[in-house]
Design a protein around this motif. Structure first.
Motif, PDB file in Angstrom:
ATOM      1  N   CYS A  90      -2.605  -5.129 -43.748  1.00 40.03           N
ATOM      2  CA  CYS A  90      -3.832  -5.081 -42.943  1.00 40.03           C
ATOM      3  C   CYS A  90      -4.972  -5.684 -43.757  1.00 40.03           C
ATOM      4  CB  CYS A  90      -4.157  -3.631 -42.579  1.00 40.03           C
ATOM      5  SG  CYS A  90      -5.699  -3.450 -41.643  1.00 40.03           S
ATOM      6  N   LYS A 104       0.758  -3.282 -29.362  1.00 36.62           N
ATOM      7  CA  LYS A 104      -0.220  -3.325 -30.453  1.00 36.62           C
ATOM      8  C   LYS A 104       0.470  -3.058 -31.785  1.00 36.62           C
ATOM      9  CE  LYS A 104      -3.927  -3.611 -27.784  1.00 36.62           C
ATOM     10  NZ  LYS A 104      -3.577  -4.647 -26.841  1.00 36.62           N
ATOM     11  N   SER A 112      -6.673   0.586 -37.453  1.00 40.20           N
ATOM     12  CA  SER A 112      -6.883  -0.755 -36.912  1.00 40.20           C
ATOM     13  C   SER A 112      -5.685  -1.095 -36.042  1.00 40.20           C
ATOM     14  CB  SER A 112      -7.005  -1.792 -38.030  1.00 40.20           C
ATOM     15  OG  SER A 112      -8.226  -1.666 -38.705  1.00 40.20           O
ATOM     16  N   PHE A 114      -3.818  -4.461 -33.858  1.00 42.83           N
ATOM     17  CA  PHE A 114      -3.769  -5.911 -33.713  1.00 42.83           C
ATOM     18  C   PHE A 114      -2.932  -6.259 -32.498  1.00 42.83           C
ATOM     19  CE2 PHE A 114      -4.340  -4.732 -38.085  1.00 42.83           C
ATOM     20  CZ  PHE A 114      -5.384  -5.543 -38.507  1.00 42.83           C
ATOM     21  N   GLY A 118      -1.613 -11.344 -33.523  1.00 39.15           N
ATOM     22  CA  GLY A 118      -2.230 -11.081 -34.811  1.00 39.15           C
ATOM     23  C   GLY A 118      -3.724 -10.844 -34.785  1.00 39.15           C
ATOM     24  N   THR A 119      -4.378 -11.127 -33.649  1.00 42.40           N
ATOM     25  CA  THR A 119      -5.824 -10.938 -33.563  1.00 42.40           C
ATOM     26  C   THR A 119      -6.169  -9.451 -33.504  1.00 42.40           C
ATOM     27  OG1 THR A 119      -5.785 -11.120 -31.147  1.00 42.40           O
ATOM     28  CG2 THR A 119      -6.207 -13.156 -32.399  1.00 42.40           C
ATOM     29  N   VAL A 120      -7.403  -9.137 -33.878  1.00 44.77           N
ATOM     30  CA  VAL A 120      -7.859  -7.751 -33.910  1.00 44.77           C
ATOM     31  C   VAL A 120      -8.056  -7.240 -32.485  1.00 44.77           C
ATOM     32  CG1 VAL A 120      -9.685  -6.186 -34.668  1.00 44.77           C
ATOM     33  CG2 VAL A 120      -9.002  -8.091 -36.130  1.00 44.77           C
ATOM     34  N   PRO A 128      -7.974 -11.161 -38.456  1.00 49.38           N
ATOM     35  CA  PRO A 128      -6.600 -11.024 -37.930  1.00 49.38           C
ATOM     36  C   PRO A 128      -5.592 -10.870 -39.061  1.00 49.38           C
ATOM     37  CG  PRO A 128      -7.299 -13.307 -37.837  1.00 49.38           C
ATOM     38  CD  PRO A 128      -8.502 -12.511 -38.291  1.00 49.38           C
ATOM     39  N   LEU A 129      -4.385 -10.471 -38.697  1.00 46.68           N
ATOM     40  CA  LEU A 129      -3.291 -10.440 -39.666  1.00 46.68           C
ATOM     41  C   LEU A 129      -3.028 -11.873 -40.123  1.00 46.68           C
ATOM     42  CD1 LEU A 129      -0.783  -8.001 -37.924  1.00 46.68           C
ATOM     43  CD2 LEU A 129      -2.202  -7.532 -39.934  1.00 46.68           C
TER      44      LEU A 129
END
Length: 144
Positions: A90, A104, A112, A114, A118-120, A128-129
């Protein structure tokens, strides 16, 4: 009369540490060679259907609309036949994500979330990841 000779405490501690280090180094240097024959592609599936040596997982192990975590790699399949790879670390505090639930990717440390790309989805993470390249080779997903 002979006096009892005691080695300095520091010498005993350093010696024990060096012995432990030598043991660890010897264990790490043992020959770990892949068992796959040289003629077999590292991404080829084994006869049992399990991913072959070098493969992260099988395509059938990654559900559509979800994903799996394999070691330090998150592999998702947001839509049929589209596979994405990410670091499991993360970007918020360096914890490893540990679950993929309801589409998710979840980090247990500060909650958190994602999206499968990979976006938040939900902070506190703001980045993002990190993407990791994965490719499909036959029925296997491999790094790279």
């Amino acid at each position: 009369m002979l006096e009892h000779i005691r080695p300095p405490r520091r010498a005993v501690i350093v010696g024990a540490g060096l012995g432990a280090l030598a043991t660890a180094a010897a264990a790490c240097s043992s020959a770990d060679t892949p068992s796959a024959p040289a003629s077999e592609s590292p991404a080829a599936a084994s006869p049992t259907g399990a991913p072959a040596s070098g493969a992260l997982t099988k395509t059938t192990d990654v559900p559509v609309g979800s994903g799996v975590i394999v070691g330090d790699t998150v592999i998702t399949q947001p839509t049929t036949g589209v596979f994405k790879g990410f670091s499991s670390v993360c970007p918020h505090a360096g914890c490893n994500v540990n679950a993929i639930t309801d589409g998710k990717i979840i980090c247990p440390c500060h909650k958190s979330e994602f999206n499968l790309d990979g976006t938040v989805a939900q902070g506190p993470a703001k980045k993002p990841l990190e993407a990791k390249a994965v490719t499909v080779q036959g029925e296997s997903i491999v790094a790279g």
